[in-house]
Design a protein around this motif. Structure first.
Motif, PDB file in Angstrom:
ATOM      1  N   GLN A  55     -57.258 -31.193   7.414  1.00 52.23           N
ATOM      2  CA  GLN A  55     -56.014 -30.802   8.190  1.00 52.23           C
ATOM      3  C   GLN A  55     -56.588 -29.903   9.566  1.00 52.23           C
ATOM      4  O   GLN A  55     -57.396 -29.229   9.641  1.00 52.23           O
ATOM      5  CB  GLN A  55     -55.004 -29.742   7.602  1.00 52.23           C
ATOM      6  CG  GLN A  55     -54.689 -30.557   6.342  1.00 52.23           C
ATOM      7  CD  GLN A  55     -53.867 -29.232   5.517  1.00 52.23           C
ATOM      8  OE1 GLN A  55     -52.640 -29.361   5.595  1.00 52.23           O
ATOM      9  NE2 GLN A  55     -54.612 -28.225   5.082  1.00 52.23           N
ATOM     10  N   GLY A  60     -51.842 -20.776   6.528  1.00 50.29           N
ATOM     11  CA  GLY A  60     -51.670 -19.807   5.384  1.00 50.29           C
ATOM     12  C   GLY A  60     -50.555 -18.879   5.650  1.00 50.29           C
ATOM     13  O   GLY A  60     -49.659 -19.156   6.436  1.00 50.29           O
ATOM     14  N   TRP A  66     -56.191 -21.820   7.512  1.00 45.85           N
ATOM     15  CA  TRP A  66     -56.860 -22.197   6.195  1.00 45.85           C
ATOM     16  C   TRP A  66     -57.605 -23.090   6.585  1.00 45.85           C
ATOM     17  O   TRP A  66     -57.302 -24.105   7.019  1.00 45.85           O
ATOM     18  CB  TRP A  66     -55.561 -22.658   5.435  1.00 45.85           C
ATOM     19  CG  TRP A  66     -56.091 -22.990   3.982  1.00 45.85           C
ATOM     20  CD1 TRP A  66     -56.508 -24.003   3.371  1.00 45.85           C
ATOM     21  CD2 TRP A  66     -56.374 -21.952   2.908  1.00 45.85           C
ATOM     22  NE1 TRP A  66     -57.017 -23.873   2.266  1.00 45.85           N
ATOM     23  CE2 TRP A  66     -56.909 -22.792   1.660  1.00 45.85           C
ATOM     24  CE3 TRP A  66     -56.131 -20.651   2.749  1.00 45.85           C
ATOM     25  CZ2 TRP A  66     -57.328 -22.145   0.826  1.00 45.85           C
ATOM     26  CZ3 TRP A  66     -56.409 -19.853   1.562  1.00 45.85           C
ATOM     27  CH2 TRP A  66     -57.044 -20.805   0.557  1.00 45.85           C
ATOM     28  N   GLY A 126     -55.193 -21.012  -2.346  1.00 43.44           N
ATOM     29  CA  GLY A 126     -53.841 -20.275  -1.578  1.00 43.44           C
ATOM     30  C   GLY A 126     -52.537 -21.052  -1.666  1.00 43.44           C
ATOM     31  O   GLY A 126     -52.788 -22.451  -2.085  1.00 43.44           O
ATOM     32  N   ILE A 127     -51.623 -20.486  -1.821  1.00 44.61           N
ATOM     33  CA  ILE A 127     -50.346 -21.010  -2.043  1.00 44.61           C
ATOM     34  C   ILE A 127     -49.405 -20.439  -1.147  1.00 44.61           C
ATOM     35  O   ILE A 127     -49.187 -19.559  -0.844  1.00 44.61           O
ATOM     36  CB  ILE A 127     -49.734 -20.915  -3.594  1.00 44.61           C
ATOM     37  CG1 ILE A 127     -50.713 -21.469  -4.399  1.00 44.61           C
ATOM     38  CG2 ILE A 127     -48.131 -21.288  -3.692  1.00 44.61           C
ATOM     39  CD1 ILE A 127     -50.396 -20.965  -6.025  1.00 44.61           C
ATOM     40  N   LEU A 128     -48.683 -21.653  -0.412  1.00 43.49           N
ATOM     41  CA  LEU A 128     -47.767 -21.307   0.820  1.00 43.49           C
ATOM     42  C   LEU A 128     -46.439 -21.812   0.364  1.00 43.49           C
ATOM     43  O   LEU A 128     -46.349 -23.048   0.113  1.00 43.49           O
ATOM     44  CB  LEU A 128     -48.258 -21.905   1.976  1.00 43.49           C
ATOM     45  CG  LEU A 128     -47.380 -21.819   3.339  1.00 43.49           C
ATOM     46  CD1 LEU A 128     -47.209 -20.154   3.637  1.00 43.49           C
ATOM     47  CD2 LEU A 128     -47.912 -22.388   4.492  1.00 43.49           C
TER      48      LEU A 128
HETATM   49  C1  BTN Z   1     -52.607 -18.775   1.925  1.00 45.16           C
HETATM   50  O1  BTN Z   1     -52.436 -18.198   2.795  1.00 45.16           O
HETATM   51  O2  BTN Z   1     -53.236 -18.335   0.964  1.00 45.16           O
HETATM   52  C2  BTN Z   1     -51.946 -20.177   1.649  1.00 45.16           C
HETATM   53  C3  BTN Z   1     -52.649 -21.331   2.215  1.00 45.16           C
HETATM   54  C4  BTN Z   1     -52.165 -22.452   2.012  1.00 45.16           C
HETATM   55  C5  BTN Z   1     -52.806 -23.742   2.570  1.00 45.16           C
HETATM   56  C6  BTN Z   1     -52.411 -25.093   2.043  1.00 45.16           C
HETATM   57  S1  BTN Z   1     -53.396 -26.358   2.421  1.00 45.16           S
HETATM   58  C7  BTN Z   1     -51.911 -27.525   2.068  1.00 45.16           C
HETATM   59  C8  BTN Z   1     -50.936 -26.939   2.887  1.00 45.16           C
HETATM   60  N1  BTN Z   1     -50.915 -27.360   4.326  1.00 45.16           N
HETATM   61  C9  BTN Z   1     -50.998 -26.240   5.166  1.00 45.16           C
HETATM   62  O3  BTN Z   1     -50.879 -26.284   6.163  1.00 45.16           O
HETATM   63  N2  BTN Z   1     -51.136 -25.041   4.371  1.00 45.16           N
HETATM   64  C10 BTN Z   1     -51.119 -25.479   3.037  1.00 45.16           C
END
Ligand code: BTN
Length: 267
Positions: A55, A60, A66, A126-128
């Motif tokens: 990407q 994030g 990220w 990480g999860i968004l």
């Molecule tokens: C965090 O800040 O911890 C969350 C990170 C989330 C990254 C993922 S990668 C797949 C999806 N696409 C993105 O642009 N962000 C999420």
């Protein structure tokens, strides 16, 4: 040309009712969050998934970047939940990722509130969660997951001290396609549970390593120190401040770090 991670995953079968009924794969994209949002606007069904190898504009929490190099796992999933289920989607994803890492990599992850998946104190995933609302109705919600599988964290000074990858932690090459398959299957089962009235919060609470810790919480420039006492049924953090007040903190714009001093209890 080697087959994509999605082709590899589908070869072993994806046994789900909702999540992953349609899956798109991009060798490179801006952000899978935007891809799913666009697909949602043009009629994607619930459970649609976009997976990318790299990407260029990934994001994030709190607008952070990220790192999205080849060899890791980046994907986003579309939900069309009832409003009550919205706060449960991020915990659902945390549980699915933690379970799958344990099963596929044999590691022992924990979750740092609100949803950083950690191994030995370093962030591995990480999860968004993002949503589009119209009044009180949820048009759609998107949960994006990024997992460091092969990432060489030491080559990036910004994350070298705080992040890790599965291959590094397991000292083995983790099968990404199998990891993706497991995560989607767990997400599916947990989502069906939510629809039947069963919340992922009790299990999520057991994965959390934050409870019982003295933490510093920063939001909009203001900092509070206190004891991370518990979470409520929507996943909000209940923080007992040093003045004895109980604050309910939503994940929003909060960062959390350990305060100096002892762990109060290891809940
Ligand atoms: C965090 O800040 O911890 C969350 C990170 C989330 C990254 C993922 S990668 C797949 C999806 N696409 C993105 O642009 N962000 C999420």
């Amino acid at each position: 040309m080697p087959s994509s991670i999605v082709a590899q995953m589908l070869r072993s079968g994806l046994y789900t009712a909702v999540i992953g009924r349609s899956v798109r794969f991009y060798q490179s994209t801006g952000s899978t969050m935007d891809d799913v949002a666009e697909w949602a606007r043009t009629g994607a069904g619930e459970g649609a998934v976009v997976v990318a190898e790299t990407q260029s504009a990934s994001r994030g929490r709190m607008g952070r970047r990220w790192v999205s190099d080849e060899g890791n796992l980046y994907f986003s999933v579309l939900f069309r939940p009832e409003p009550d289920a919205l706060p449960l989607l991020s915990p659902l994803a945390g549980v699915a990722v933690a379970r799958s890492i344990r099963q596929v990599a044999g590691l022992h992850p924990s979750i740092k509130w609100p949803n950083d998946v950690m191994i030995d104190g370093r962030k591995v995933a990480g999860i968004l969660a993002e949503s589009a609302l119209s009044g009180s109705q949820v048009q759609h919600a998107i949960v994006g997951i990024g997992i460091n599988v092969a990432l060489d964290v030491s080559s990036d000074p910004e994350i070298a001290a705080t992040a890790t990858s599965l291959n590094r932690a397991a000292e083995a090459e983790i099968n990404r396609a199998e990891l993706l398959r497991r995560i989607l299957q767990h997400m599916d089962a947990l989502y069906l549970d939510i629809r039947r009235g069963r919340s992922p919060i009790p299990e999520w609470r057991r994965w959390l390593d934050t409870l019982g810790q003295r933490v510093i919480v920063t939001h909009y420039g203001a900092a509070d120190t206190g004891l991370a006492e518990d979470i409520d049924e929507q996943g909000n953090l209940l923080l007992r401040t040093e003045a004895g007040e109980l604050l309910t903190l939503t994940a929003g714009d909060i960062t959390l770090r350990p305060a100096e001093g002892a762990t109060v209890r290891n809940a």
